[in-house]
Design an enzyme around this catalytic site. Structure first.
Site, PDB file in Angstrom:
ATOM      1  N   ALA A 344      -2.816   7.342   8.819  1.00 65.56           N
ATOM      2  CA  ALA A 344      -1.568   7.985   8.134  1.00 65.56           C
ATOM      3  C   ALA A 344      -3.177   8.450   6.877  1.00 65.56           C
ATOM      4  O   ALA A 344      -4.487   8.143   7.065  1.00 65.56           O
ATOM      5  CB  ALA A 344      -1.615   6.402   7.459  1.00 65.56           C
ATOM      6  N   PRO A 345      -2.366   9.113   6.326  1.00 65.40           N
ATOM      7  CA  PRO A 345      -2.822  10.052   5.285  1.00 65.40           C
ATOM      8  C   PRO A 345      -3.625   8.825   4.112  1.00 65.40           C
ATOM      9  O   PRO A 345      -2.727   7.989   4.115  1.00 65.40           O
ATOM     10  CB  PRO A 345      -1.993  11.358   4.843  1.00 65.40           C
ATOM     11  CG  PRO A 345      -1.570  11.017   6.016  1.00 65.40           C
ATOM     12  CD  PRO A 345      -0.783   9.870   6.366  1.00 65.40           C
ATOM     13  N   GLY A 346      -4.502  10.318   3.733  1.00 64.58           N
ATOM     14  CA  GLY A 346      -4.903   8.851   2.350  1.00 64.58           C
ATOM     15  C   GLY A 346      -6.563   8.041   2.416  1.00 64.58           C
ATOM     16  O   GLY A 346      -7.156   8.686   3.352  1.00 64.58           O
ATOM     17  N   ILE A 347      -6.889   7.322   1.458  1.00 63.79           N
ATOM     18  CA  ILE A 347      -8.429   6.909   1.478  1.00 63.79           C
ATOM     19  C   ILE A 347      -8.487   5.702   2.620  1.00 63.79           C
ATOM     20  O   ILE A 347      -7.070   4.326   2.417  1.00 63.79           O
ATOM     21  CB  ILE A 347      -8.672   6.822   0.299  1.00 63.79           C
ATOM     22  CG1 ILE A 347      -8.602   7.360  -0.780  1.00 63.79           C
ATOM     23  CG2 ILE A 347     -10.107   5.509   0.403  1.00 63.79           C
ATOM     24  CD1 ILE A 347      -9.179   7.142  -2.309  1.00 63.79           C
ATOM     25  N   LYS A 348      -8.926   5.309   3.663  1.00 62.98           N
ATOM     26  CA  LYS A 348      -8.800   4.178   4.306  1.00 62.98           C
ATOM     27  C   LYS A 348      -8.843   3.062   3.557  1.00 62.98           C
ATOM     28  O   LYS A 348      -9.902   2.929   3.063  1.00 62.98           O
ATOM     29  CB  LYS A 348      -9.520   4.440   5.565  1.00 62.98           C
ATOM     30  CG  LYS A 348      -9.344   5.813   6.741  1.00 62.98           C
ATOM     31  CD  LYS A 348     -10.478   5.598   7.588  1.00 62.98           C
ATOM     32  CE  LYS A 348      -9.758   7.247   8.544  1.00 62.98           C
ATOM     33  NZ  LYS A 348     -10.630   7.488   9.742  1.00 62.98           N
ATOM     34  N   GLY A 349      -8.508   2.399   4.028  1.00 60.81           N
ATOM     35  CA  GLY A 349      -9.446   0.525   3.063  1.00 60.81           C
ATOM     36  C   GLY A 349     -10.118  -0.122   4.209  1.00 60.81           C
ATOM     37  O   GLY A 349     -10.077   0.518   5.386  1.00 60.81           O
ATOM     38  N   MET A 350     -10.711  -0.860   3.150  1.00 58.09           N
ATOM     39  CA  MET A 350     -11.230  -1.571   4.092  1.00 58.09           C
ATOM     40  C   MET A 350     -11.063  -3.530   4.914  1.00 58.09           C
ATOM     41  O   MET A 350     -11.836  -3.470   5.508  1.00 58.09           O
ATOM     42  CB  MET A 350     -12.076  -2.599   2.930  1.00 58.09           C
ATOM     43  CG  MET A 350     -13.251  -1.393   2.088  1.00 58.09           C
ATOM     44  SD  MET A 350     -13.692  -2.032   0.574  1.00 58.09           S
ATOM     45  CE  MET A 350     -13.550  -2.054  -0.830  1.00 58.09           C
ATOM     46  N   LYS A 365       0.776  -1.364   9.374  1.00 56.96           N
ATOM     47  CA  LYS A 365      -1.019  -2.111   9.136  1.00 56.96           C
ATOM     48  C   LYS A 365      -1.426  -2.987  10.234  1.00 56.96           C
ATOM     49  O   LYS A 365      -0.784  -3.833  10.499  1.00 56.96           O
ATOM     50  CB  LYS A 365      -0.418  -2.373   7.827  1.00 56.96           C
ATOM     51  CG  LYS A 365       0.273  -1.205   6.306  1.00 56.96           C
ATOM     52  CD  LYS A 365       0.354  -2.358   5.203  1.00 56.96           C
ATOM     53  CE  LYS A 365      -0.766  -1.920   4.721  1.00 56.96           C
ATOM     54  NZ  LYS A 365      -0.577  -2.679   2.860  1.00 56.96           N
ATOM     55  N   ASP A 400       8.106  -5.249  -0.017  1.00 50.31           N
ATOM     56  CA  ASP A 400       8.183  -5.806   1.258  1.00 50.31           C
ATOM     57  C   ASP A 400       7.835  -5.752   2.611  1.00 50.31           C
ATOM     58  O   ASP A 400       7.432  -4.566   3.028  1.00 50.31           O
ATOM     59  CB  ASP A 400       9.783  -6.582   1.708  1.00 50.31           C
ATOM     60  CG  ASP A 400      10.427  -7.670   2.597  1.00 50.31           C
ATOM     61  OD1 ASP A 400       9.496  -8.602   2.633  1.00 50.31           O
ATOM     62  OD2 ASP A 400      11.352  -7.377   2.977  1.00 50.31           O
TER      63      ASP A 400
END
Length: 623
Positions: A344-350, A365, A400
């Protein structure tokens, strides 16, 4: 292959036990939903919140009960497959005159997949598609209510018709002035209709059950005139105290009849967009007494054609049916598309690995196997946070999610980069095999959350920065985003939720311009946090230190430290400090925390304040 003869002595008994299990489930679900009316009438807000949480657990409890019974009485897991073929056929027969056949089919799937090995999850053994139609189901019993009621007002009696429409719901609490409120609604309807001629079929249709959520009850219906239809909803609330007036409550937070105030119609909402916000995926599920849920869904879909049926079932509290329909929609989309899943585009989560299919409006996710040191958490703790949000009042500010296990995707639809990403960060969640033995390789994700795709707020702001903050359109976009961001946090505070990680990237913009939070691994209850001011430095060394020199407990929060992480851009800082500077003050959080601990339940409105009659018609009543 289905058998030509039903000759098993145990198949019918298994099918009957299963439908009995479902009927028990829906009876309990409907009873709890119907009790919402009494809780609303008595202003039992904490009871309403508790019931909304507990009702979510009903389904899994009944599935477990049914599975245990089938194993105990029939050794269901040991029965041969030809018996299970017959079980399904008998079950279909039991659904012919059923009022909730689609829910019962999903219940059958849940129980069957709990008992049988995964290799038997084929079309012959579960309901991949509906077997029984939900069209034109009616309860023919003389005492049964129709799904909706129709009223036929004229220009001369619209006011009286609206009074009767509301009175027909039989609320056992007095209105402050129903005739006045009906007049407000009539004015709003007239303004919406304009100067059109009333046709022969002019009517108002309203669903026969009130929709209860939080501290409100909603009349939901549509105006029909000629070939046009206008959806509408009327929120009914308890009259709010005048400014400065605090209503006394008992130890349970329940106000007395006289203290809590009389009922008022608070607003009139019109059009699909208003209804979509009311039924948003970011809000708690409604409680509504439905004998035939598919008829309610059909009525609501006629008002909100852009809302998937899966999300309507979710909004009605029938989350398992919503989950079933979502997966069917997903498989249908896969069959009729060719694009590939990607990171997914955007900053990757930790903590979470996120991927999507560009043509499909959802994201997937997966919890990573490894987290950086600053993320002191576990897989089970993260799953617990997502469950907390599922069971909590999301107040239109928390997305949700649907939770799935063992989800299979076609391997050829996954980019190699995405496969490498999953292998690196979540190898325990990945299997690539021909599990079904059909010669097609599949990517199997062991556990995944699926939620609506939104534009990440940091990307939304960056688009405005790139356009140039001197441009009026860019400044308007920044102002809308920052004001909505602060409003989102304040709505979450009202629901006793502290987001934990308040960075812009953890919020998204919906298609209606609402800011919604979607990163749950650090959320906490406001009442569990300790909000503190940063201590005054003891000396110059403390003041100049780049390290935290004061003690910090595990639940300590220092709101004044949010600024450096959020307000690096001058345009953002200007808007934030104008509208939401109080979020940087520990006293703001402490004040709300104290009120929540005292039993106060805040009002959060799923519509603009400007639409409230108390705002539109002046201070004639406290609102």
């Amino acid at each position: 292959m289905f058998p030509q003869r039903l000759d098993s002595t145990v198949a019918y008994a298994i099918a009957k036990a299963m439908i009995d299990g479902f009927n028990r489930h829906y009876r309990l679900f409907r009873t709890e939903s119907a009790r919402a009316k009494h809780r609303f009438e008595t202003a039992d807000w904490h009871g309403q919140q508790r019931a909304q949480r507990e009702r979510i657990e009903f389904y899994d409890l009944r599935v477990r009960e049914a599975s245990i019974r089938l194993e105990r009485e029939f050794k269901a897991g040991e029965q041969p497959m030809d018996v299970w073929h017959q079980v399904k056929l008998h079950y279909i027969g039991l659904l012919v005159n059923h009022h909730q056949p689609e829910l019962a089919e999903t219940f059958f799937n849940s129980v069957t997949t709990k008992i049988l090995h995964r290799s038997y999850f084929q079309n012959d053994f579960i309901f991949v598609r509906p077997a029984v139609s939900t069209e034109y189901i009616e309860n023919q019993e003389p005492t049964a209510q129709p799904t909706y009621r129709a009223y036929y007002p004229t220009q001369g009696n619209m006011h009286e018709t609206l009074v009767k429409l509301v009175e027909d719901f039989g609320l056992c609490r007095e209105f402050e002035d129903l005739r006045r409120d009906a007049g407000y609604v009539a004015e709003a309807m007239a303004a919406r209709l304009g100067d059109v001629k009333l046709r022969a079929n002019f009517q108002i249709q309203v669903l026969s059950g009130l929709f209860f959520r939080n501290k409100g009850a909603y009349v939901v219906g549509k105006i029909i005139n000629g070939f046009g239809e206008i959806p509408f909803a009327l929120p009914i609330l308890h009259r709010q105290p005048a400014p400065g007036q605090v209503l006394p409550a008992d130890g349970k937070g329940i106000s007395s009849q006289s203290d809590a105030g009389k009922l008022v119609i608070d607003a009139a909402l019109f059009g699909e967009d208003d209804l979509l916000i009311l039924f948003s995926f970011a809000r708690a599920y409604f409680m509504v007494d439905m004998g035939i849920p598919s008829a309610f869904v059909q009525f609501l879909r006629s008002m909100m054609p852009r809302m998937p049926r899966a999300e309507i079932y979710n909004a009605l509290g029938l989350a398992k049916q919503g989950k079933t329909l979502f997966y069917r929609d997903f498989l249908h989309h896969l069959r009729h598309s060719t694009d590939k899943f990607r990171i997914a585009p955007g900053i990757k989560g930790m903590v979470m690995l996120v991927f999507d299919l560009p043509s499909f409006p959802y994201v997937f996710k997966v919890i990573k196997d490894y987290y950086p040191p600053q993320k002191d958490t576990t897989r089970e703790q993260i799953k617990g946070k997502y469950l907390l949000v599922k069971q909590h009042d999301r107040v239109g500010r928390m997305a949700d999610t649907q939770e799935y296990s063992e989800v299979a995707f076609p391997r050829e639809r996954f980019s190699d980069e995405l496969i490498a990403e999953i292998e690196k960060f979540a190898p325990s969640q990945l299997e690539i095999s021909d599990r079904d033995g059909d010669g097609q390789m599949e990517v199997i994700i062991k556990h995944v959350y699926i939620e609506r795709r939104m534009i990440p707020l940091n990307i939304y702001l960056q688009e405005a920065f790139d356009f140039g903050v001197a441009e009026p359109a860019a400044r308007d976009q920044i102002e809308r985003a920052v004001v909505e961001y602060g409003n989102a946090i304040k709505d979450m505070v009202a629901a006793n939720i502290f987001p934990g990680d308040m960075l812009w990237k953890n919020f998204g913009i919906t298609r209606h311009g609402k800011v919604v939070f979607y990163d749950y691994d650090e959320i906490e209850y406001i009442t569990d946090c300790k909000f503190r001011k940063v201590p005054t430095p003891r000396n110059e060394e403390d003041e100049m230190s780049g390290e935290v020199w004061y003690s910090v407990g595990p639940k300590d929060v220092f709101p004044e430290t949010f600024g450096p992480f959020l307000l690096g851009n001058d345009a953002v800082r200007e808007v934030f400090m104008k509208h939401h500077a109080d979020l940087l003050d520990a006293a703001f959080w402490q004040r709300h925390q104290a009120r929540i601990q005292a039993g106060h339940v805040y009002d959060v409105f799923p519509y603009d304040q400007q639409k409230r009659f108390a705002v539109m018609h002046g201070p004639a009543r406290a609102g």
